[in-house]
Design an enzyme around this catalytic site. Sequence first.
Site, mmCIF file in Angstrom:
data_model
loop_
_atom_site.group_PDB
_atom_site.id
_atom_site.type_symbol
_atom_site.label_atom_id
_atom_site.label_comp_id
_atom_site.label_asym_id
_atom_site.label_seq_id
_atom_site.Cartn_x
_atom_site.Cartn_y
_atom_site.Cartn_z
ATOM 1 N N GLU A 141 81.971 31.928 142.370
ATOM 2 C CA GLU A 141 80.784 31.115 142.069
ATOM 3 C C GLU A 141 81.128 29.684 141.669
ATOM 4 O O GLU A 141 80.450 28.753 142.085
ATOM 5 C CB GLU A 141 79.948 31.781 140.970
ATOM 6 C CG GLU A 141 79.281 33.063 141.437
ATOM 7 C CD GLU A 141 78.311 33.611 140.423
ATOM 8 O OE1 GLU A 141 77.288 32.968 140.155
ATOM 9 O OE2 GLU A 141 78.579 34.698 139.863
ATOM 10 N N LYS A 177 67.971 34.621 147.082
ATOM 11 C CA LYS A 177 66.882 35.054 146.193
ATOM 12 C C LYS A 177 65.536 34.610 146.760
ATOM 13 O O LYS A 177 64.576 35.382 146.777
ATOM 14 C CB LYS A 177 67.086 34.494 144.778
ATOM 15 C CG LYS A 177 68.198 35.197 143.995
ATOM 16 C CD LYS A 177 68.308 34.663 142.565
ATOM 17 C CE LYS A 177 69.414 35.394 141.814
ATOM 18 N NZ LYS A 177 69.620 34.948 140.445
ATOM 19 N N HIS A 224 96.980 54.666 143.805
ATOM 20 C CA HIS A 224 96.648 55.869 144.567
ATOM 21 C C HIS A 224 96.068 55.538 145.940
ATOM 22 O O HIS A 224 95.574 56.424 146.626
ATOM 23 C CB HIS A 224 95.697 56.753 143.750
ATOM 24 C CG HIS A 224 96.316 57.165 142.445
ATOM 25 N ND1 HIS A 224 97.115 58.272 142.308
ATOM 26 C CD2 HIS A 224 96.322 56.552 141.237
ATOM 27 C CE1 HIS A 224 97.560 58.352 141.062
ATOM 28 N NE2 HIS A 224 97.092 57.311 140.395
HETATM 29 O O1 PA5 Z 1 76.019 33.616 137.888
HETATM 30 C C1 PA5 Z 1 74.969 33.627 138.525
HETATM 31 O O2 PA5 Z 1 74.268 32.622 138.681
HETATM 32 C C2 PA5 Z 1 74.478 34.925 139.113
HETATM 33 O O3 PA5 Z 1 75.514 35.841 139.244
HETATM 34 C C3 PA5 Z 1 73.328 35.471 138.250
HETATM 35 O O4 PA5 Z 1 73.808 35.849 136.985
HETATM 36 C C4 PA5 Z 1 72.669 36.654 138.946
HETATM 37 O O5 PA5 Z 1 72.130 36.238 140.169
HETATM 38 C C5 PA5 Z 1 71.572 37.270 138.093
HETATM 39 O O6 PA5 Z 1 70.699 36.295 137.611
HETATM 40 P P1 PA5 Z 1 70.272 36.365 136.073
HETATM 41 O O7 PA5 Z 1 71.544 36.219 135.316
HETATM 42 O O8 PA5 Z 1 69.343 35.215 135.868
HETATM 43 O O9 PA5 Z 1 69.626 37.690 135.878
#
Ligand code: PA5
Length: 349
Positions: free
Chosen positions: A233, A343, A249
């Site tokens: 990310e 999303k 394993h």
């Molecule tokens: O780091 C991120 O932006 C994502 O992995 C979010 O955490 C994920 O999409 C879930 O969103 P939220 O944390 O708002 O529930």
Amino acid sequence: MIDLDDVGALKRNDPQGMRERIAELPWQCRQAWEIVEGQRFPADYAQADSVVILGMGGSAIGGDLVRTLVRDLCPVPIFVNREYDLPRFVGQGTLVIASSYSGNTEETLAAFQEASRRGAKLLALTTDGKLAQMAENLLTFSYLAQPRAALGFSLIMLLSILTELGFVPDPRPDLEEAIEVVEGLGSKVREEVPTSQNPAKQLALLLQGKLPVIYGAQHLAPVARRWKGQFNENGKCFAFFEVLPELHHNTVEAFPYPAELEDTGLILLLTSRLYHPRNTLRFQVTEEMLDQYGIPHWSMEAQGRSPLSQVLSTIHFGDYVSLYLAALRGVNPSSVETITYLKERLAQI
Ligand code: PA5
């Protein structure tokens, strides 16, 4: 390519200030503890026969970490649910904690609604969103960041809830130690420290053009997952993780045939003095085998006395590596264009 010792260029590459959010981890932990401390929960929550933590991505990892950290302390099972639905065992006796930074993540909301239908004991951790509207028992925090950069809140609030409900003993001495270790480490890896003395910058440089596979065990298994997520990310690069002893394993059967890894792979081994002695031995033998088969690898021993400090400090190190990876790749560490696209696309259908 940005020179990692050009602090001005690092800042320009990070307009939303991911570096500041990373540096704020100790502060986040203290704040998170204070938000939950002294909160009153419905009396029957302390009698729950199981705990299920709902979340995705950056909001789920706190659940993985807390589950592993309290494994030897908590008398009831803890399950992390990254699905739209729930396992059959969830019912009136289950404490279901939804963790979502935005409060709008569809998988988390769907599972929370299902938990409500089943009469589970409900609690929500969020900054806002639909979850805040749906949840009667709610703990909110206010922190402008990407969800993954609010890990100090999502992890320590969960730990604090389990403490307040009496599922685990007070972890504050360990938390204080952890914060001290994280602060000490932070002073060695922050952006002002030049590459020659900065092991996080050195690892980011080593990772350039490589495909990292992170190996962890026990309390560092979810940390390996966290590194993977942060490299994806923040650094916008592919990364994978594996867990010992399980990888002994299956994965090892590929070691003698390393053609795909020789040029691009880099195995990162997260080791700990707190591992089971057999796991310590397994890490040593793994390194021997990686040498034997010419598979590039790098290892790091977690710092700190307690599992909590080892977890938080190793996460802090990996977060900085992901920040420097983003700089080397010229990408904004805070942007999540592709996650947002997905999303939005799914919300249209
Ligand atoms: O780091 C991120 O932006 C994502 O992995 C979010 O955490 C994920 O999409 C879930 O969103 P939220 O944390 O708002 O529930």
